[in-house]
Design a protein around this motif. Structure first.
Motif, PDB file in Angstrom:
ATOM      1  N   LEU A  12       0.826  -1.215   0.000  1.00 54.46           N
ATOM      2  CA  LEU A  12       0.000   0.000   0.000  1.00 54.46           C
ATOM      3  C   LEU A  12       0.857   1.262   0.000  1.00 54.46           C
ATOM      4  CD1 LEU A  12      -2.907  -0.926   2.437  1.00 54.46           C
ATOM      5  CD2 LEU A  12      -3.072  -0.526  -0.032  1.00 54.46           C
ATOM      6  N   VAL A  13       1.915   1.261   0.791  1.00 57.09           N
ATOM      7  CA  VAL A  13       2.816   2.420   0.821  1.00 57.09           C
ATOM      8  C   VAL A  13       3.478   2.589  -0.550  1.00 57.09           C
ATOM      9  CG1 VAL A  13       4.918   3.376   1.850  1.00 57.09           C
ATOM     10  CG2 VAL A  13       3.168   2.334   3.309  1.00 57.09           C
ATOM     11  N   SER A  14       3.901   1.489  -1.144  1.00 56.10           N
ATOM     12  CA  SER A  14       4.508   1.541  -2.475  1.00 56.10           C
ATOM     13  C   SER A  14       3.519   2.090  -3.513  1.00 56.10           C
ATOM     14  CB  SER A  14       4.992   0.151  -2.883  1.00 56.10           C
ATOM     15  OG  SER A  14       5.586   0.183  -4.155  1.00 56.10           O
ATOM     16  N   LYS A  15       2.270   1.633  -3.449  1.00 59.63           N
ATOM     17  CA  LYS A  15       1.251   2.149  -4.376  1.00 59.63           C
ATOM     18  C   LYS A  15       1.014   3.636  -4.161  1.00 59.63           C
ATOM     19  CE  LYS A  15      -1.297  -2.024  -5.400  1.00 59.63           C
ATOM     20  NZ  LYS A  15      -2.543  -2.756  -5.375  1.00 59.63           N
ATOM     21  N   ALA A  16       0.992   4.068  -2.916  1.00 61.81           N
ATOM     22  CA  ALA A  16       0.814   5.491  -2.627  1.00 61.81           C
ATOM     23  C   ALA A  16       1.958   6.298  -3.223  1.00 61.81           C
ATOM     24  CB  ALA A  16       0.728   5.721  -1.122  1.00 61.81           C
ATOM     25  N   ILE A  17       3.180   5.797  -3.077  1.00 61.63           N
ATOM     26  CA  ILE A  17       4.335   6.482  -3.655  1.00 61.63           C
ATOM     27  C   ILE A  17       4.209   6.522  -5.172  1.00 61.63           C
ATOM     28  CG2 ILE A  17       6.828   6.298  -4.027  1.00 61.63           C
ATOM     29  CD1 ILE A  17       6.974   5.162  -1.114  1.00 61.63           C
ATOM     30  N   GLY A  18       3.790   5.410  -5.754  1.00 58.56           N
ATOM     31  CA  GLY A  18       3.622   5.347  -7.212  1.00 58.56           C
ATOM     32  C   GLY A  18       2.584   6.317  -7.742  1.00 58.56           C
ATOM     33  N   ARG A  19       1.620   6.660  -6.919  1.00 56.13           N
ATOM     34  CA  ARG A  19       0.583   7.602  -7.337  1.00 56.13           C
ATOM     35  C   ARG A  19       0.898   9.042  -6.937  1.00 56.13           C
ATOM     36  NH1 ARG A  19      -4.815   4.041  -5.986  1.00 56.13           N
ATOM     37  NH2 ARG A  19      -4.304   2.353  -7.410  1.00 56.13           N
ATOM     38  N   GLY A  20       2.057   9.241  -6.332  1.00 50.94           N
ATOM     39  CA  GLY A  20       2.475  10.581  -5.939  1.00 50.94           C
ATOM     40  C   GLY A  20       3.008  11.356  -7.131  1.00 50.94           C
ATOM     41  N   ARG A  21       3.372  12.599  -6.889  1.00 53.19           N
ATOM     42  CA  ARG A  21       3.835  13.442  -7.994  1.00 53.19           C
ATOM     43  C   ARG A  21       5.332  13.344  -8.253  1.00 53.19           C
ATOM     44  NH1 ARG A  21       5.512  18.904  -7.691  1.00 53.19           N
ATOM     45  NH2 ARG A  21       6.021  19.582  -5.581  1.00 53.19           N
ATOM     46  N   PHE A  22       6.043  12.547  -7.455  1.00 54.25           N
ATOM     47  CA  PHE A  22       7.479  12.409  -7.618  1.00 54.25           C
ATOM     48  C   PHE A  22       7.806  11.018  -8.152  1.00 54.25           C
ATOM     49  CE2 PHE A  22       6.651  15.433  -4.271  1.00 54.25           C
ATOM     50  CZ  PHE A  22       7.393  16.523  -4.701  1.00 54.25           C
ATOM     51  N   PRO A  23       8.532  10.938  -9.252  1.00 58.03           N
ATOM     52  CA  PRO A  23       8.915   9.609  -9.758  1.00 58.03           C
ATOM     53  C   PRO A  23       9.931   8.985  -8.803  1.00 58.03           C
ATOM     54  CG  PRO A  23       9.920  11.340 -11.091  1.00 58.03           C
ATOM     55  CD  PRO A  23       9.041  12.018 -10.087  1.00 58.03           C
ATOM     56  N   CYS A  24       9.621   7.816  -8.314  1.00 57.70           N
ATOM     57  CA  CYS A  24      10.490   7.144  -7.336  1.00 57.70           C
ATOM     58  C   CYS A  24      10.700   5.693  -7.730  1.00 57.70           C
ATOM     59  CB  CYS A  24       9.853   7.163  -5.948  1.00 57.70           C
ATOM     60  SG  CYS A  24       9.644   8.778  -5.226  1.00 57.70           S
ATOM     61  N   VAL A  25      11.896   5.232  -7.483  1.00 53.63           N
ATOM     62  CA  VAL A  25      12.177   3.805  -7.542  1.00 53.63           C
ATOM     63  C   VAL A  25      12.072   3.323  -6.103  1.00 53.63           C
ATOM     64  CG1 VAL A  25      13.919   2.057  -8.016  1.00 53.63           C
ATOM     65  CG2 VAL A  25      13.703   4.050  -9.521  1.00 53.63           C
ATOM     66  N   VAL A  26      11.186   2.379  -5.863  1.00 54.47           N
ATOM     67  CA  VAL A  26      10.938   1.902  -4.502  1.00 54.47           C
ATOM     68  C   VAL A  26      11.600   0.548  -4.319  1.00 54.47           C
ATOM     69  CG1 VAL A  26       9.169   1.221  -2.846  1.00 54.47           C
ATOM     70  CG2 VAL A  26       8.748   3.159  -4.386  1.00 54.47           C
ATOM     71  N   ASP A  27      12.404   0.456  -3.275  1.00 56.49           N
ATOM     72  CA  ASP A  27      12.969  -0.824  -2.886  1.00 56.49           C
ATOM     73  C   ASP A  27      12.345  -1.191  -1.553  1.00 56.49           C
ATOM     74  OD1 ASP A  27      14.636  -3.067  -3.242  1.00 56.49           O
ATOM     75  OD2 ASP A  27      16.094  -2.237  -1.853  1.00 56.49           O
ATOM     76  N   MET A  28      12.150  -2.466  -1.326  1.00 52.54           N
ATOM     77  CA  MET A  28      11.516  -2.918  -0.086  1.00 52.54           C
ATOM     78  C   MET A  28      12.391  -3.938   0.622  1.00 52.54           C
ATOM     79  SD  MET A  28       7.509  -3.321  -0.915  1.00 52.54           S
ATOM     80  CE  MET A  28       6.935  -2.817  -2.513  1.00 52.54           C
ATOM     81  N   ALA A  29      12.293  -3.898   1.939  1.00 51.64           N
ATOM     82  CA  ALA A  29      12.925  -4.916   2.776  1.00 51.64           C
ATOM     83  C   ALA A  29      11.871  -5.390   3.770  1.00 51.64           C
ATOM     84  CB  ALA A  29      14.129  -4.338   3.509  1.00 51.64           C
ATOM     85  N   ALA A  30      11.819  -6.699   3.992  1.00 55.73           N
ATOM     86  CA  ALA A  30      10.778  -7.291   4.830  1.00 55.73           C
ATOM     87  C   ALA A  30      11.139  -7.322   6.307  1.00 55.73           C
ATOM     88  CB  ALA A  30      10.466  -8.711   4.353  1.00 55.73           C
ATOM     89  N   ASP A  31      12.374  -6.981   6.637  1.00 55.20           N
ATOM     90  CA  ASP A  31      12.775  -6.923   8.042  1.00 55.20           C
ATOM     91  C   ASP A  31      14.067  -6.121   8.146  1.00 55.20           C
ATOM     92  OD1 ASP A  31      15.136  -8.754   7.807  1.00 55.20           O
ATOM     93  OD2 ASP A  31      13.592 -10.269   7.448  1.00 55.20           O
TER      94      ASP A  31
END
Length: 137
Positions: A12-31
Motif C-alpha cells: 500500500l505504501v509503495s502504491k501510494a508512492i507510485g501515485r504521488g507526484r514524484f517519480p520514485c524507484v521503490v525498494d523494499m525490505a521485509a525486516d
C-alpha cells in the motif's frame, strides 16, 4: 526504501508512492536484517548496494526491529546521512520519543483509512522531495 514486515502495508505504501507526484524507484525490505544487507552490502566491507533518498521504517519487525535498524544507520558513517522517517502503526508516546532520540527525522503513525494513508505518504514525499534540501552523498 520501505522497511516493513507486513507485505500488505508495504504494498500500500509503495502504491501510494507510485501515485504521488514524484517519480520514485521503490525498494523494499521485509525486516531489519534485509534492510541493513541492502544498505551495507551482504558482508562487512562489501560495496553498498543501495543508497536511498529516504527510508520509511516500521518499528515492530522480526529479526531486527526498526529502532535497532535506526541505531545501526546512525552509527555507520556511510549511512548516517540517510533521512529516516518512522512509519508505524504504533502511536505510543515512548516509541515516538525513542525514535526521535535515536535520530529519526520524522515519525508518522500509519492511518488505518486508505485515503488517509495515501495522503500521509504524499505529505512525506512533498516534504522530503520538494521542501527540504538533502545532501548529495
Amino acid at each position: 526504501m520501505i522497511v516493513d514486515d507486513d507485505p500488505a502495508d508495504a504494498e500500500l505504501v509503495s502504491k501510494a508512492i507510485g501515485r504521488g507526484r514524484f517519480p520514485c524507484v521503490v525498494d523494499m525490505a521485509a525486516d531489519g536484517v534485509e534492510a541493513m544487507e541492502k544498505l551495507r552490502g551482504p558482508t562487512p566491507g562489501a560495496p553498498r548496494r543501495l543508497s536511498p533518498d529516504l527510508v520509511l521504517l516500521d518499528i515492530n519487525m522480526p529479526k531486527k526491529n526498526g529502532l535497532q535498524v535506526l541505531s545501526e544507520i546512525r552509527s555507520d558513517p556511510k549511512l548516517r546521512h540517510l533521512p529516516v522517517v518512522m512509519l508505524s502503526t504504533s502511536s505510543a508516546d515512548q516509541d515516538v520519543v525513542t525514535a526521535y532520540k535515536s535520530g529519526a527525522q520524522g515519525y508518522v503513525t500509519k492511518p488505518m483509512d486508505l485515503a488517509d494513508l495515501f495522503s500521509a505518504i504524499h505529505a512525506i514525499e512533498e516534504y522530503w522531495f520538494s521542501t527540504v534540501r538533502a545532501p548529495r552523498c
